[in-house]
Design a protein around this motif. Structure first.
Motif, PDB file in Angstrom:
ATOM      1  N   MET A   1      49.490 -10.835 -34.043  1.00  0.00           N
ATOM      2  CA  MET A   1      48.742  -9.667 -34.403  1.00  0.00           C
ATOM      3  C   MET A   1      48.475  -9.674 -35.894  1.00  0.00           C
ATOM      4  N   PHE A   2      47.523  -8.856 -36.279  1.00  0.00           N
ATOM      5  CA  PHE A   2      47.101  -8.734 -37.670  1.00  0.00           C
ATOM      6  C   PHE A   2      46.939  -7.248 -37.958  1.00  0.00           C
ATOM      7  N   ILE A   3      47.563  -6.780 -39.038  1.00  0.00           N
ATOM      8  CA  ILE A   3      47.404  -5.392 -39.464  1.00  0.00           C
ATOM      9  C   ILE A   3      46.797  -5.435 -40.858  1.00  0.00           C
ATOM     10  N   SER A   4      45.706  -4.716 -41.030  1.00  0.00           N
ATOM     11  CA  SER A   4      44.963  -4.751 -42.287  1.00  0.00           C
ATOM     12  C   SER A   4      44.913  -3.369 -42.920  1.00  0.00           C
ATOM     13  N   ALA A   5      44.758  -3.346 -44.251  1.00  0.00           N
ATOM     14  CA  ALA A   5      44.533  -2.089 -44.970  1.00  0.00           C
ATOM     15  C   ALA A   5      43.041  -1.904 -45.231  1.00  0.00           C
ATOM     16  N   ASN A   6      42.222  -2.714 -44.584  1.00  0.00           N
ATOM     17  CA  ASN A   6      40.793  -2.655 -44.825  1.00  0.00           C
ATOM     18  C   ASN A   6      40.038  -2.811 -43.503  1.00  0.00           C
ATOM     19  N   VAL A   7      39.445  -1.742 -43.054  1.00  0.00           N
ATOM     20  CA  VAL A   7      38.699  -1.737 -41.790  1.00  0.00           C
ATOM     21  C   VAL A   7      37.553  -2.739 -41.829  1.00  0.00           C
ATOM     22  N   LYS A   8      36.920  -2.899 -42.978  1.00  0.00           N
ATOM     23  CA  LYS A   8      35.769  -3.803 -43.083  1.00  0.00           C
ATOM     24  C   LYS A   8      36.153  -5.241 -42.760  1.00  0.00           C
ATOM     25  N   TRP A   9      37.374  -5.636 -43.147  1.00  0.00           N
ATOM     26  CA  TRP A   9      37.808  -6.997 -42.828  1.00  0.00           C
ATOM     27  C   TRP A   9      37.915  -7.174 -41.315  1.00  0.00           C
ATOM     28  N   VAL A  10      38.432  -6.170 -40.639  1.00  0.00           N
ATOM     29  CA  VAL A  10      38.561  -6.237 -39.184  1.00  0.00           C
ATOM     30  C   VAL A  10      37.187  -6.162 -38.531  1.00  0.00           C
ATOM     31  N   ASP A  11      36.310  -5.307 -39.054  1.00  0.00           N
ATOM     32  CA  ASP A  11      34.939  -5.242 -38.533  1.00  0.00           C
ATOM     33  C   ASP A  11      34.265  -6.606 -38.630  1.00  0.00           C
ATOM     34  N   TYR A  12      34.512  -7.317 -39.708  1.00  0.00           N
ATOM     35  CA  TYR A  12      33.947  -8.656 -39.898  1.00  0.00           C
ATOM     36  C   TYR A  12      34.428  -9.599 -38.788  1.00  0.00           C
ATOM     37  N   LEU A  13      35.718  -9.510 -38.461  1.00  0.00           N
ATOM     38  CA  LEU A  13      36.264 -10.357 -37.391  1.00  0.00           C
ATOM     39  C   LEU A  13      35.613 -10.031 -36.042  1.00  0.00           C
ATOM     40  N   VAL A  14      35.400  -8.754 -35.780  1.00  0.00           N
ATOM     41  CA  VAL A  14      34.772  -8.336 -34.522  1.00  0.00           C
ATOM     42  C   VAL A  14      33.313  -8.787 -34.490  1.00  0.00           C
ATOM     43  N   GLU A  15      32.573  -8.530 -35.575  1.00  0.00           N
ATOM     44  CA  GLU A  15      31.153  -8.882 -35.637  1.00  0.00           C
ATOM     45  C   GLU A  15      30.916 -10.386 -35.496  1.00  0.00           C
ATOM     46  N   ASN A  16      31.880 -11.184 -35.926  1.00  0.00           N
ATOM     47  CA  ASN A  16      31.731 -12.641 -35.848  1.00  0.00           C
ATOM     48  C   ASN A  16      32.408 -13.238 -34.620  1.00  0.00           C
ATOM     49  N   GLY A  17      32.803 -12.383 -33.688  1.00  0.00           N
ATOM     50  CA  GLY A  17      33.343 -12.859 -32.428  1.00  0.00           C
ATOM     51  C   GLY A  17      34.729 -13.463 -32.499  1.00  0.00           C
ATOM     52  N   VAL A  18      35.436 -13.266 -33.590  1.00  0.00           N
ATOM     53  CA  VAL A  18      36.787 -13.809 -33.718  1.00  0.00           C
ATOM     54  C   VAL A  18      37.760 -13.015 -32.855  1.00  0.00           C
ATOM     55  N   VAL A  19      37.545 -11.689 -32.801  1.00  0.00           N
ATOM     56  CA  VAL A  19      38.372 -10.835 -31.957  1.00  0.00           C
ATOM     57  C   VAL A  19      37.472  -9.873 -31.187  1.00  0.00           C
ATOM     58  N   ASP A  20      37.976  -9.424 -30.057  1.00  0.00           N
ATOM     59  CA  ASP A  20      37.255  -8.453 -29.240  1.00  0.00           C
ATOM     60  C   ASP A  20      37.601  -7.053 -29.734  1.00  0.00           C
ATOM     61  N   LYS A  21      36.618  -6.172 -29.834  1.00  0.00           N
ATOM     62  CA  LYS A  21      36.857  -4.821 -30.355  1.00  0.00           C
ATOM     63  C   LYS A  21      37.848  -4.046 -29.492  1.00  0.00           C
ATOM     64  N   ASN A  22      38.007  -4.428 -28.232  1.00  0.00           N
ATOM     65  CA  ASN A  22      38.985  -3.783 -27.351  1.00  0.00           C
ATOM     66  C   ASN A  22      40.424  -4.113 -27.744  1.00  0.00           C
ATOM     67  N   ASN A  23      40.590  -5.114 -28.599  1.00  0.00           N
ATOM     68  CA  ASN A  23      41.926  -5.499 -29.060  1.00  0.00           C
ATOM     69  C   ASN A  23      42.235  -4.929 -30.445  1.00  0.00           C
ATOM     70  N   VAL A  24      41.430  -3.967 -30.883  1.00  0.00           N
ATOM     71  CA  VAL A  24      41.610  -3.340 -32.191  1.00  0.00           C
ATOM     72  C   VAL A  24      41.913  -1.865 -31.989  1.00  0.00           C
ATOM     73  N   SER A  25      42.960  -1.390 -32.653  1.00  0.00           N
ATOM     74  CA  SER A  25      43.281   0.047 -32.603  1.00  0.00           C
ATOM     75  C   SER A  25      43.851   0.467 -33.955  1.00  0.00           C
ATOM     76  N   ASN A  26      43.526   1.672 -34.356  1.00  0.00           N
ATOM     77  CA  ASN A  26      44.015   2.183 -35.635  1.00  0.00           C
ATOM     78  C   ASN A  26      45.414   2.753 -35.455  1.00  0.00           C
ATOM     79  N   ILE A  27      46.317   2.373 -36.370  1.00  0.00           N
ATOM     80  CA  ILE A  27      47.703   2.815 -36.211  1.00  0.00           C
ATOM     81  C   ILE A  27      48.157   3.811 -37.273  1.00  0.00           C
TER      82      ILE A  27
END
Length: 181
Positions: A1-27
């Motif tokens: 898993m990966f926990i980030s302090a920057n939503v944009k970095w995670v959005d980048y991963l989703v937009e580039n198909g690295v991760v599925d948005k269904n596997n992302v949740s804010n904690i």
């Protein structure tokens, strides 16, 4: 898993198909705060007053995360611009690679002021929070959790972090509730 302090970095991963948005949740969420060494005398401070910044900084530096690459530095620059004081402080920066380095500079009194996350300030015995930056002055500080696999341990951890017990642990360290995914 990966926990980030920057939503944009995670959005980048989703937009580039690295991760599925269904596997992302804010904690959790956090706040940006201005700190000083707790041995330094308290003086009045107004976040949106150039005079306060000039008086406190004098010929010294503002400890800050690198404003082009460190999430806390990016948020700090947004706030300083929004408050109309960026032009007064930008020549007084001591940019560093992470928030813990900002904290260390203020703890050692090598910088009179620093901008860090509330959670980092609360973890230190040597700094005081002068004031929290209004959340309206910067992008929301949200911590997304990205599940990189569907392993049982990953799913169990994600479930725990979202549970009342997990949120209580995060709150103990100063994090705020995520307010949903």
């Amino acid at each position: 898993m990966f926990i980030s302090a920057n939503v944009k970095w995670v959005d980048y991963l989703v937009e580039n198909g690295v991760v599925d948005k269904n596997n992302v949740s804010n904690i959790a969420r956090n706040q940006l705060v201005l700190i000083k060494n707790n041995k330094v005398e308290d003086k009045p401070f107004e976040l949106n007053a150039k005079e306060s910044w000039i008086q406190w900084l004098d010929d010294n530096r503002l400890a800050i995360g690198a404003v082009s690459s460190v999430p806390a530095g990016i948020y700090a620059k947004q706030s300083l611009e929004s408050l109309g004081v960026w032009s007064s402080v930008k020549t007084h920066l001591a940019p560093v690679n992470n928030v813990r380095q900002v904290l260390a500079l203020v703890e050692r009194n090598e910088a009179p002021l620093g901008i860090v996350y509330r959670t980092d300030a609360l973890a230190s015995q040597d700094v005081d929070i002068i004031e929290a930056f209004p959340e309206s002055t910067h992008d929301p500080i949200i911590y997304p959790l990205v599940k990189l696999t569907q392993r049982e341990e990953v799913n169990m951890f994600a479930e725990f972090v979202h549970s009342q017990s997990g949120q209580s642990v995060l709150a103990k360290f100063g994090f705020l509730p995520s307010n949903g995914s």
